[in-house]
Each structure stands twice: as C-alpha cells, then as structure tokens.
Design a protein around this motif. Sequence first.
Motif, short mmCIF file in Angstrom:
data_model
loop_
_atom_site.label_atom_id
_atom_site.label_comp_id
_atom_site.label_asym_id
_atom_site.label_seq_id
_atom_site.Cartn_x
_atom_site.Cartn_y
_atom_site.Cartn_z
N TRP A 7 -9.20 -2.15 7.03
CA TRP A 7 -8.07 -2.92 8.10
C TRP A 7 -7.26 -2.15 8.01
N LEU A 8 -6.95 -0.99 8.58
CA LEU A 8 -5.97 -0.15 8.65
C LEU A 8 -5.26 -0.44 10.96
N GLY A 9 -3.54 -0.66 10.55
CA GLY A 9 -3.20 -1.06 11.81
C GLY A 9 -3.86 -1.40 12.74
N GLY A 10 -4.89 -3.09 12.32
CA GLY A 10 -5.23 -3.46 13.40
C GLY A 10 -6.98 -2.65 13.59
N ALA A 34 -12.21 11.32 8.32
CA ALA A 34 -11.65 11.77 7.35
C ALA A 34 -11.18 10.60 7.21
N PRO A 35 -10.80 10.27 5.55
CA PRO A 35 -9.90 9.23 4.92
C PRO A 35 -8.43 8.89 5.91
N PRO A 36 -8.40 8.20 6.13
CA PRO A 36 -7.42 7.21 7.56
C PRO A 36 -5.61 7.81 6.44
N ALA A 37 -4.78 8.35 7.13
CA ALA A 37 -2.89 8.57 6.58
C ALA A 37 -3.18 6.86 6.25
N GLY A 38 -2.79 6.27 4.94
CA GLY A 38 -2.28 4.87 4.61
C GLY A 38 -3.24 3.79 4.57
N ILE A 39 -4.19 4.68 3.98
CA ILE A 39 -5.46 3.45 3.99
C ILE A 39 -5.43 2.95 2.48
N THR A 43 -6.10 -3.53 4.15
CA THR A 43 -6.59 -4.74 3.53
C THR A 43 -7.75 -4.40 4.31
N THR A 44 -8.88 -5.71 3.08
CA THR A 44 -10.17 -6.31 3.53
C THR A 44 -10.40 -6.86 4.21
N GLN A 45 -9.32 -7.83 4.65
CA GLN A 45 -9.40 -9.26 5.53
C GLN A 45 -8.64 -8.23 7.15
N ALA A 92 -3.62 3.65 20.37
CA ALA A 92 -3.67 4.36 18.90
C ALA A 92 -3.84 3.59 18.31
N SER A 93 -4.78 3.44 17.11
CA SER A 93 -4.17 3.18 15.93
C SER A 93 -3.16 2.84 15.17
N GLU A 94 -2.57 3.79 14.97
CA GLU A 94 -1.09 3.67 14.40
C GLU A 94 0.33 2.80 15.14
N ILE A 95 -0.58 2.77 16.88
CA ILE A 95 0.13 1.59 17.19
C ILE A 95 -0.49 0.10 17.94
#
Length: 119
Positions: A7-10, A34-39, A43-45, A92-95
């Motif tokens: 999980w990255l950015g929800g 592509a591997p997400p930036a900041g991966i 977290t795995t949670q 968007a995932s970053e927000i």
Amino acid sequence: MMFRSVWLGGVPYYYANDTYYSWNGVHEEYEVVAPPAGIDSGTTQPPPSDEIFTYPRNGQSSEQQARDRYECHHSAVAQTGYDPTQAGGGVASEIAAGKRADYLRAETACLDARGYSVR
C-alpha cells in the motif's frame, strides 16, 4: 500464484514474479505497472478502514439511518472529490490519503449534525 500487497498513499499495488500490478477499474482488470515511486516507503498493511460506525442519538428509524448515511456519503464526496466506492478513491495516488481523511471528516460532521454518535 503468490503475491504481496503493498500500500502506498492508500492505494494497493500487487507484487508477484518481480512485477507490480494495479487494479484498473475502468477496464475491470489488473494491469502491469512500473514500480511506483516511493514504493520503499510503502507498507504491507492496508490503510485504516473507510467504515465508520453510527449510533442514532434521537431514535432515528433504520430507514432514516440508511437515508442519512446515503446523503452524508454523497455530500462528503461532493465536498472532497474522494469516493471510497472507487478504486483509490477516484483520485491520484499521491493525494489519496489526504483526501480520504477529508472525506471521513466530512461524513462524520454530516452525520453528527443529523443526530448520530459517530466512531
């Protein structure tokens, strides 16, 4: 096939066989990404649940409770642009994490104003 959820950015990403996947709600299928930036900071949670619990303080009927939940959900979506019924909240995932928190505050405030105890 074994996979790991990250999980990255929800937003959930799925990792299997050295490949990242993401759910594409428009096409209703998983797609290679592509591997997400900041991966590395992911977290795995999973993020906290979007579910909130409401208790009527004024003896509202179950029909009234359902109507209030529906109306407060739509009000919160309109205010925040975040919709928990859409993949990644439809943003968007970053927000996503910030918008999710805004959505929960807006829904909670609406239900509180209608006479519910919200947890």
